[in-house]
Design an enzyme around this catalytic site. Structure first.
Site, mmCIF file in Angstrom:
data_model
loop_
_atom_site.group_PDB
_atom_site.id
_atom_site.type_symbol
_atom_site.label_atom_id
_atom_site.label_comp_id
_atom_site.label_asym_id
_atom_site.label_seq_id
_atom_site.Cartn_x
_atom_site.Cartn_y
_atom_site.Cartn_z
ATOM 1 N N CYS A 152 0.853 -1.189 0.000
ATOM 2 C CA CYS A 152 0.000 0.000 0.000
ATOM 3 C C CYS A 152 0.896 1.248 0.000
ATOM 4 C CB CYS A 152 -0.957 -0.058 1.191
ATOM 5 S SG CYS A 152 -2.167 1.265 1.274
ATOM 6 N N ASP A 209 -9.179 -3.212 -7.520
ATOM 7 C CA ASP A 209 -8.737 -2.141 -6.628
ATOM 8 C C ASP A 209 -9.343 -0.822 -7.090
ATOM 9 O OD1 ASP A 209 -7.355 -0.240 -5.119
ATOM 10 O OD2 ASP A 209 -5.463 -1.342 -5.210
ATOM 11 N N HIS A 241 -7.760 -4.073 -3.485
ATOM 12 C CA HIS A 241 -6.653 -3.478 -2.761
ATOM 13 C C HIS A 241 -6.356 -4.314 -1.515
ATOM 14 C CE1 HIS A 241 -3.870 -0.258 -1.927
ATOM 15 N NE2 HIS A 241 -4.306 -0.208 -0.671
#
Length: 274
Positions: A152, A209, A241
């Site tokens: 991330c 995502d 995600h």
């Protein structure tokens, strides 16, 4: 360095903003490892960090810097370090927000981002990571076998570090943003440094995502091709995600396991080999 163990109970050691913790959360034992908290001198400060390494051998270990998610070095990141240590790496996860604050002080993602994460300058992070690499070389790591992976927020940082440190051998970026607005703290995005990569980069992304749309992934691919960069991007069609975050509902086991094996193979190919 000091050794410590992690409580093996649901929710222990996870960031408040990441709650509730899913039952799929994986706990990797440190019983066969040296693992625990340490501090790393960096830019006049002592930066907290978590490390994990095999007990033997004690020297010449390939080094993986593990760059945190938005939530900081909480239990998931520590567990990833232990998993890497079981594969023979010295894995270190530095607390890269420590000058600006503690992510455990926020219990929701938007506030955590606006009040803490957005205030951490890329230049500060790059310098801190350089000091992590130096620390690793003094604590059993081989400076010529330096690798990085991030998740991330840390995925974006992994791309940037691959353009920053010419000694880096390989990088693996998990669902890190590729494009976006530029700020004083974040003057460049990964797409802007495609021509500057010093090391091969593997990017792992999810087609579902919503925060990193596929058109941005394709734009990055085009930039990498134009730069003739040694890089590869894999997109998992059924993943969203944070698909490797086994403590969250976003976890997609099949994609996560495949990505993990691809990461290990990438490291072995470009930097971890004897």
């Amino acid at each position: 360095m000091t050794d410590s163990t992690t409580q093996n109970k649901p929710g222990a050691g996870f960031a408040p903003a990441a709650s509730p913790v899913a039952t799929s959360a994986i706990h990797t034992s440190a019983d066969e490892l040296h693992a625990g908290e340490t501090s790393i001198p960096s830019q006049g400060k002592e930066m907290p960090a978590y490390f994990a390494r095999p007990k033997e051998p004690a020297e010449n270990l390939p080094v993986v810097i593990v760059v945190q998610e938005i939530f900081g070095v909480h239990e998931h990141i520590r567990d990833l370090c232990r998993r890497l240590a079981l594969e023979g790496y010295l894995a270190i996860a530095p607390e890269l927000y420590f000058r600006q604050g503690d992510p455990n002080d926020w219990d929701d993602i938007p506030t955590l981002f606006s009040e803490l994460v957005s205030k951490v300058p890329d230049s500060q992070v790059m310098a801190d990571l350089d000091h992590v690499a130096s620390w690793a070389a003094r604590h059993g790591g081989n400076a010529n076998r330096l690798l990085i992976t991030g998740f991330c927020w840390g995925g974006r940082i992994s791309w940037l570090y691959a353009a920053h440190n010419p000694q880096l051998k390989a990088a693996v970026a998990w669902y890190g943003r590729l494009t976006g607005d530029k700020t004083l703290n974040w003057p460049k995005q990964p797409i802007d440094i495609a021509t500057d990569l010093n090391a091969p980069v593997l990017g792992l992304y999810g087609a579902q995502d919503t925060g990193i749309p596929l058109d941005s992934v394709e734009s990055m691919r085009q930039a990498l091709r134009a730069a003739n960069a040694n890089a590869e991007i894999v997109v998992y069609p059924d993943a969203g995600h944070a698909f490797n975050a086994d403590y969250r509902p976003s976890y997609h086991k099949e994609s996560a396991e495949d990505g993990w094996q691809r990461m290990l193979a990438w490291f072995e190919r470009y930097g971890a080999g004897k």
